[in-house]
Scaffold this motif. Sequence first.
Motif, PDB file in Angstrom:
ATOM      1  N   ALA A 288       3.577   1.723  10.982  1.00 39.67           N
ATOM      2  CA  ALA A 288       4.630   1.823   9.820  1.00 39.67           C
ATOM      3  C   ALA A 288       5.749   2.512  10.503  1.00 39.67           C
ATOM      4  N   ASP A 292       8.769   2.915   5.668  1.00 39.20           N
ATOM      5  CA  ASP A 292       7.378   2.580   4.885  1.00 39.20           C
ATOM      6  C   ASP A 292       6.421   3.771   5.107  1.00 39.20           C
ATOM      7  N   ALA A 293       6.534   4.488   5.743  1.00 34.40           N
ATOM      8  CA  ALA A 293       5.547   5.748   6.003  1.00 34.40           C
ATOM      9  C   ALA A 293       5.813   6.546   4.675  1.00 34.40           C
ATOM     10  N   ASP A 296       4.580   5.053   1.449  1.00 35.02           N
ATOM     11  CA  ASP A 296       3.134   5.492   1.411  1.00 35.02           C
ATOM     12  C   ASP A 296       2.876   6.702   1.074  1.00 35.02           C
ATOM     13  N   LYS A 299       3.864   7.243  -2.721  1.00 41.79           N
ATOM     14  CA  LYS A 299       2.780   6.858  -3.421  1.00 41.79           C
ATOM     15  C   LYS A 299       1.622   7.454  -3.649  1.00 41.79           C
ATOM     16  N   GLY A 300       1.202   8.288  -2.803  1.00 41.66           N
ATOM     17  CA  GLY A 300      -0.123   9.086  -2.673  1.00 41.66           C
ATOM     18  C   GLY A 300      -0.288  10.275  -3.535  1.00 41.66           C
ATOM     19  N   ALA A 388       4.743  -2.073  -0.426  1.00 42.60           N
ATOM     20  CA  ALA A 388       4.102  -0.630  -0.290  1.00 42.60           C
ATOM     21  C   ALA A 388       3.136  -0.296  -1.543  1.00 42.60           C
ATOM     22  N   GLY A 389       2.978  -1.119  -2.543  1.00 41.83           N
ATOM     23  CA  GLY A 389       2.104  -0.905  -3.437  1.00 41.83           C
ATOM     24  C   GLY A 389       2.583  -0.429  -4.807  1.00 41.83           C
TER      25      GLY A 389
END
Length: 445
Positions: A288, A292-293, A296, A299-300, A388-389
């Motif tokens: 990633a 993008d990291a 992520d 999102k977490g 990315a969700g």
Amino acid sequence: MKTELRGNPTPISLQEHPSLFNTPQSSLSGALKGCLGNLDGACIEKLLLHCASALESNDVTLAQQVMWVLNNVASSVGDPNQRLTSWFLRALISRASRVCPTAMNFNGSSTLQRRLMSVTELAGYVDLIPWHRFGFCASNSAIFKAIEGYPRVHILDFSISHCMQWPTLIDALAKRAEGPPSLRITVPFSGPPVPPLLNVSSEEVGLRLGNFAKFRDVPFEFNVIDDSSFSLSGEFISSESSCFHFESLLSKLNPSTLNLRDDEALVINCQNWLRYLPDEHKGSAQDASLRDAFLDIIKGLNPRIVVVVDEDSDLNVSSLTSRITTCFNYLWIPFDALETFLPKDSSQRIEYEADIGHKIENIIGFEGSQRIERLESGIKLSQRMKNAGFSSVPFCEETIREVKFLLDEHASGWGMKREDEMLVLTWKGHNSVFATAWVPSGFED
């Protein structure tokens, strides 16, 4: 007409480098002659592309010829096209000095010295055109709705505007029917070295916000994510350096370091921020990028809402000619908007345009890790968020009304439209800034 390109505060005088402009007009190629005498925006764009192509093919003679023509068009106090051309010419000279420094007889160092603003100056800067306020208004309204009923709110703020967004939200929270929540704002220890730059530290900004929140009876806490390797003195590294401490920052975006609390509604605010996170993949294509990291990681953290606002243009491409075309046709917008209400010799206008010039120089003059302006369009950003969700959150009618009310305070050329999941600020029908709101997929109400 030989002009001097005036930057702020230290101009670069093209007359100091006569070797760039000693080619007679009669020696221009036929393709360039076709533009002479009809130098509108389209012809200026063609000249810029000719110059870029010449530089990419190491044709110094042709590059000098085109620069000679552009220098006779460019003026820092002319019409919007002339003013914009002056900054593109500066950027091309900066790039040329790296391609062939001996032939171009130019030292190659950037002469743009970025000014440090006071808080009062920054407020005037933000109010000049709705470039920033549009995002503030749309985001604050979406945030206000998302945190309804929550007694505690924690905003993780990633922005280049030094918390100018938050007094309006604090004022709105003070009037909340159920009473104001306890508000906590956390900002990163570092940021990209781009305008606007402030002459006070992040801690001082926090103190001022705290005083305002106290005046409005809103319980308030301000935190700066600590990093011992970075000074919070307000001094930023130069744009020629590729180290912006983003990797160190990402390593600290965890519940423990951020002291996340179960009874808080977490808000992630990204205002003109994602474009500065590198998008290159380190190692294999499966690794990633930092951009993008980052998505992520946040999102977490299970945020209640994520708001993303940025300029609606695609400048994250490798092709120089594509960047020039897109950049010229996009950054015409603020130059044209300023023309509608500020005199040509207005110092406020010249300073604002110089900050845009800083962006142009980085987009055109630099490559690789030194090119930090890697903007992507709202459509591409939306797809990135979905990949990315994240799921989009539509803006409510109250937000639409608030944004329209804001735009009524500015020139009639400004407008707003809905485009898929975005709200888009427009100037004379051209997209300028987008605003979006997101939640992690599966956490929609």
